[in-house]
Design an enzyme around this catalytic site. Structure first.
Site, mmCIF file in Angstrom:
data_model
loop_
_atom_site.group_PDB
_atom_site.id
_atom_site.type_symbol
_atom_site.label_atom_id
_atom_site.label_comp_id
_atom_site.label_asym_id
_atom_site.label_seq_id
_atom_site.Cartn_x
_atom_site.Cartn_y
_atom_site.Cartn_z
ATOM 1 N N ASP A 16 0.833 -1.208 0.000
ATOM 2 C CA ASP A 16 0.000 0.000 0.000
ATOM 3 C C ASP A 16 0.868 1.259 0.000
ATOM 4 O O ASP A 16 2.048 1.235 0.351
ATOM 5 C CB ASP A 16 -0.952 0.005 1.189
ATOM 6 C CG ASP A 16 -0.227 -0.147 2.528
ATOM 7 O OD1 ASP A 16 0.797 -0.850 2.579
ATOM 8 O OD2 ASP A 16 -0.686 0.437 3.531
ATOM 9 N N GLU A 34 -0.640 -1.945 5.213
ATOM 10 C CA GLU A 34 0.271 -1.893 6.366
ATOM 11 C C GLU A 34 0.258 -0.518 7.012
ATOM 12 O O GLU A 34 0.468 -0.392 8.218
ATOM 13 C CB GLU A 34 1.699 -2.246 5.924
ATOM 14 C CG GLU A 34 2.707 -2.352 7.080
ATOM 15 C CD GLU A 34 3.258 -1.021 7.547
ATOM 16 O OE1 GLU A 34 3.540 -0.875 8.754
ATOM 17 O OE2 GLU A 34 3.395 -0.085 6.710
ATOM 18 N N GLU A 35 -0.013 0.514 6.229
ATOM 19 C CA GLU A 35 0.147 1.886 6.710
ATOM 20 C C GLU A 35 -0.988 2.397 7.584
ATOM 21 O O GLU A 35 -0.840 3.438 8.222
ATOM 22 C CB GLU A 35 0.290 2.839 5.504
ATOM 23 C CG GLU A 35 1.552 2.642 4.687
ATOM 24 C CD GLU A 35 2.808 3.131 5.393
ATOM 25 O OE1 GLU A 35 2.706 3.584 6.542
ATOM 26 O OE2 GLU A 35 3.886 3.047 4.784
ATOM 27 N N HIS A 55 8.197 8.506 4.462
ATOM 28 C CA HIS A 55 6.998 9.343 4.546
ATOM 29 C C HIS A 55 7.277 10.799 4.174
ATOM 30 O O HIS A 55 6.475 11.681 4.497
ATOM 31 C CB HIS A 55 6.342 9.252 5.937
ATOM 32 C CG HIS A 55 5.821 7.888 6.263
ATOM 33 N ND1 HIS A 55 4.769 7.686 7.142
ATOM 34 C CD2 HIS A 55 6.187 6.652 5.854
ATOM 35 C CE1 HIS A 55 4.526 6.379 7.243
ATOM 36 N NE2 HIS A 55 5.386 5.738 6.467
#
Length: 388
Positions: free
Chosen positions: A80, A138-139, A360
């Site tokens: 993702d 996962e995020e 990020h």
């Protein structure tokens, strides 16, 4: 067999890059990865590899059986992306406004796909079974790991290995750690209901901004004054919203943030003490404060034997000097749920590019050569584990 695997992976490197860049240009957010999941499924189906789509949601699981009986090894990659605008000036920049792969999951996926292909080509000479877990979401908690486990992705699995391409660690380095390696990641939301009014008459109000400021300062003291210095904890407030005109005293305010811990007892302590501070602040200001503490992923805790095994495998590829013990990371990872069910380890593969940015970040990128090292390390671990 490992040398043959390495040769196949070396030959597949350019294809690995093509896959990674395709995924980088076409990112999808957590729980919305339909096209990515279909892409992964079709890759396996075209090779004639047993594959199952829709595992626990958008997850995909493939399986390759060796020519001889043996153990079942699982390897996991996430796929993702994040709600971040890609600001890189590269040909493979994200084509989706406000969405990008800013954490390397595209690289994880490309790595595992080409590794699976190589193992499939060698399967008749291999022992055991190899399960390739492609995990969605996962995020964003609750993440995809829990639902995939519930849907059977770990059934019959003896061990699991996973890696994270790490943009601030030099290329050619593997970092490992026994025990807690990534933190439990919780979030909290606070809503203050005061009594607004005119900025010229503060005595007639219960100023939600002032109350919120008190909370910010009081909550910041919890780690320094309530947590044993030998332990670790982070409390960060990332959002404080009370939008009003310049001459209006805020009627309400919202705060949000995260708590990171390794020790379950400290996790309990932080939740309990935060509630105490919130309740006390509400009492002192004669207002109402709603407090919600949401538990996210638990800490990633690597198993000792499997971590030492992985260290030895990596040293055989890179040399002792390039395999180093890492320090615990305060970032969270739902790989933790797999390790609660079966033995295994999660390690970091150095992927530092020429102009590195942290994970990020809008300009995040990796040195794609790290994918080849990750594939070789995961593949060697999967094959060598059959001999334990």
């Amino acid at each position: 067999m490992k040398e043959q695997l390495y040769e196949k992976l070396d030959s597949a490197y350019e294809d690995m890059v093509v896959i990674r860049r395709h995924l980088h240009m076409n990112p999808e957010l957590s729980f919305k990865e339909e096209k990515t999941a279909q892409y992964i499924h079709d890759f396996y189906a075209d090779l004639g590899i047993e594959v199952r789509k829709g595992v626990g949601g958008n997850g995909v699981v493939a399986r390759v059986s060796g020519g001889r009986p043996g153990k079942t090894v699982a390897l996991r990659a996430d796929f993702d992306a994040l709600p971040i605008q890609d600001e890189k000036d590269v040909a493979y920049k994200s084509t989706v406004p406000g969405v990008m792969h800013a954490c390397g999951h595209d690289g994880h996926t490309a790595t595992l796909l080409q590794l699976a292909k190589a193992i499939h080509e060698l399967h008749e000479d291999l022992a055991g079974d190899y399960v390739f877990i492609h995990q969605h979401a996962e995020e964003f908690a609750p993440g995809g790991a829990i639902s995939m486990i519930e849907d059977g992705c770990l059934d019959g699995v003896d061990v699991i290995f996973g890696t994270h391409l790490w943009s601030l660690t030099p290329l050619g380095t593997i970092e490992y750690l026994t025990g807690p390696v990534m933190a439990a990641a919780d979030r909290f939301d606070i809503k203050i209901q005061g009594a607004g009014g005119h900025g010229a008459a503060p005595h007639q109000t219960k100023d939600a901004i002032v109350i919120g400021a008190q909370l910010v300062m009081n909550l910041q003291q919890l780690v320094s004054r309530r947590v044993d210095p030998i332990d670790s904890a982070v409390l960060s407030i990332g959002s404080f919203v009370a939008q009003n005109a310049f001459n209006v005293i805020a009627d309400s305010a919202k705060l949000g943030g995260t708590v990171r811990t390794f020790n379950p007892d400290i996790r309990h302590l932080m939740e309990r003490e935060m509630k105490r501070v919130v309740d006390g602040t509400a009492l002192a200001n004669d207002c109402t404060i709603d407090f919600e503490y949401v538990r996210g992923y638990p800490a990633v805790v690597n198993h000792k034997a499997e971590t030492e095994f992985l260290k030895t495998v990596a040293e055989g590829i890179l040399g002792v000097e390039s395999v180093v013990e890492s320090t615990p990371q305060m970032g969270g990872e739902d790989f933790a749920y797999y390790l609660e069910k079966v033995p295994g380890t999660f390690f970091f593969t150095g992927a530092k590019p020429d102009n590195p940015y942290p994970h990020h970040h809008p300009k995040f990128d990796i040195d794609e050569n790290a994918m080849l090292l990750a594939a070789k390390t995961l593949g060697a671990a999967a094959i060598d584990f059959q001999n334990l």
